[in-house]
Design a protein around this motif. Structure first.
Motif, mmCIF file in Angstrom:
data_model
loop_
_atom_site.group_PDB
_atom_site.id
_atom_site.type_symbol
_atom_site.label_atom_id
_atom_site.label_comp_id
_atom_site.label_asym_id
_atom_site.label_seq_id
_atom_site.Cartn_x
_atom_site.Cartn_y
_atom_site.Cartn_z
ATOM 1 N N ASP A 17 -3.276 -32.303 -11.826
ATOM 2 C CA ASP A 17 -3.410 -31.416 -10.676
ATOM 3 C C ASP A 17 -4.894 -31.171 -10.452
ATOM 4 O O ASP A 17 -5.613 -30.842 -11.402
ATOM 5 C CB ASP A 17 -2.716 -30.081 -10.958
ATOM 6 C CG ASP A 17 -2.879 -29.117 -9.798
ATOM 7 O OD1 ASP A 17 -2.115 -29.218 -8.836
ATOM 8 O OD2 ASP A 17 -3.808 -28.269 -9.851
ATOM 9 N N GLY A 55 -6.485 -28.776 -9.275
ATOM 10 C CA GLY A 55 -6.937 -27.398 -9.467
ATOM 11 C C GLY A 55 -7.025 -26.979 -10.917
ATOM 12 O O GLY A 55 -7.483 -25.871 -11.215
ATOM 13 N N VAL A 56 -6.577 -27.829 -11.844
ATOM 14 C CA VAL A 56 -6.567 -27.477 -13.265
ATOM 15 C C VAL A 56 -7.597 -28.349 -13.990
ATOM 16 O O VAL A 56 -7.350 -29.512 -14.280
ATOM 17 C CB VAL A 56 -5.157 -27.668 -13.869
ATOM 18 C CG1 VAL A 56 -5.162 -27.372 -15.363
ATOM 19 C CG2 VAL A 56 -4.157 -26.768 -13.149
ATOM 20 N N ALA A 61 -10.994 -30.058 -7.826
ATOM 21 C CA ALA A 61 -10.949 -29.079 -6.723
ATOM 22 C C ALA A 61 -12.041 -28.014 -6.858
ATOM 23 O O ALA A 61 -12.722 -27.683 -5.874
ATOM 24 C CB ALA A 61 -9.559 -28.437 -6.624
#
Lengths: 255, 255
Positions: B83, B85-86, B90
């Motif tokens: 992901d 965002g992890v 991002a």
């Protein structure tokens, strides 16, 4: 008799385009489906595939019924929203196996991961989970409130971003507001709070407010709430939603 | 001139069947691709789609180059494993926007979530993230070690399951072993530790050991490590890997 199979499948947060091909294949391969009825309703099942839908609060009973059928040789699928391992059905099935008959340990058991709500909400906001973070269920059905309180304080003072699952329900209307009250004594009022509902679906609502103004009634049971840290930043933009992100590097701002 | 678009896309943990249709569509729609070269190599790009692969340690430079191209009108895709965002791209893109020229805020910026490593590893083990949990990067490139130490102790004493990202690297060979030493002073030696590498891929390795026996050399930089709590349980099975799960309910075992 040889035991059958049980797969716990994560359907993702609701947008069908966020469900993995692996999850779709697991659904195609199964014959009997157990789950909370709105999740079962998301599937385009064939006439030969059987639905055993149930209410949301019957997780352990549902897990046992599914295991019983798998132990009898069935190809069973337990469906879960988001990721089945994050406050969803996988742990309930494991609990039932642990406490159940020896035969249930012979079942071919597997879990198919999915995109969990906090990842979908975070993506819509920018990168609020960009540094160390935690996920906390605010439901005190399964753990005492003082444990939740202790975890909120530990997470806030150690600088974890927090994602809240099960933030509120009709039976538990006060937990989220109390959590914000606790956090306000440990974090600056400027810390951004994101309320994300139905992320990636047509009825999506993403709301960003400072912790000082966050209230429990800004969420319902389908909302995932993300609370930043003193490091988390908001980038304002013209004609577009602000971007919220937690920098990868540690500045040592605030706490 | 009108600014273009930049989408940060999560490809999932490596198994192509765990990449969402939304991510696949975002890849199809983009023209220029920025990312760490093994992630770019996973994509079946068309001849008209351009690759700008780079080394893993150049995240901020890569983010700036991608934003520059998007600001010039390009349809840009920044690819990320898991992901975005992890502990991935991002936040780096958001940091670059925050510090960059005003024009970069006009870019049509979006993030497409993915299945992050800890979810894929947890699924293979059972449901180790079944109650409150946290994710910690053990890299001290971006934050001081004493912050990491404080977070490890806070998480262990408050009863969070922990997932470690970036557990070890050639430049940081000692962090994971030190983390286990710290945790052994706060958690029982029987707490299960899961080392998951390439979960869902042909070269998958999942290893489960008690905390008392966990050592830093059991992981490499592509491993995600999950450390349970005193509540986490192991179900032994014949001829199958044990199931590790953290019950949803709080018993108050141990700490």
């Amino acid at each position: 008799m040889k035991a059958g199979s049980l797969t716990v499948v994560g359907l993702g947060p609701g947008n069908p385009d966020q469900m993995s091909p692996e999850a779709a294949a697991a659904v195609t391969a199964a014959e009997d489906f157990f789950g909370y009825f709105p999740y079962i309703d998301r599937l385009n099942l064939r006439p030969d595939q059987r639905r055993h839908a149930s209410d949301n609060r019957e997780e352990l009973a549902r897990a046992r019924a599914a295991l019983e059928m798998a132990a009898g040789g069935g190809k069973v699928c337990v469906v879960s929203g988001g990721d089945p391992g994050v406050f969803a059905m996988a742990a309930a099935v494991c609990e039932a196996i642990d406490e159940g008959p020896a035969l249930w340990r012979e079942i071919d058991f597997s879990v198919v991961p999915g995109i969990t709500a906090m990842l979908a909400v975070a993506a819509k906001a920018g990168a609020p989970l960009g540094h160390d973070f935690c996920a906390i269920s605010l439901s005190n059905n399964l753990k005492p409130w003082d444990v939740i309180e202790k975890r909120l304080i530990a997470a806030a003072t150690a600088g974890f971003v927090m994602a809240f699952y099960n933030p509120i329900s009709k039976a538990r209307p006060h937990q989220l507001g109390e959590a914000f009250d606790i956090l306000r004594t440990h974090l600056p009022g400027s810390v951004p709070v994101i309320f994300g509902r139905a992320a990636g679906r047509p009825d999506e609502v993403i709301r960003i407010v400072p912790l000082a103004e966050a209230t429990g009634d800004m969420a319902d049971m389908a909302t995932c709430v993300i609370v930043g840290t003193a490091e988390t930043r908001v980038i304002e933009r013209e004609n577009q939603r602000p971007i919220v992100y937690s920098p990868r590097y540690f500045r040592g701002t605030g706490a």
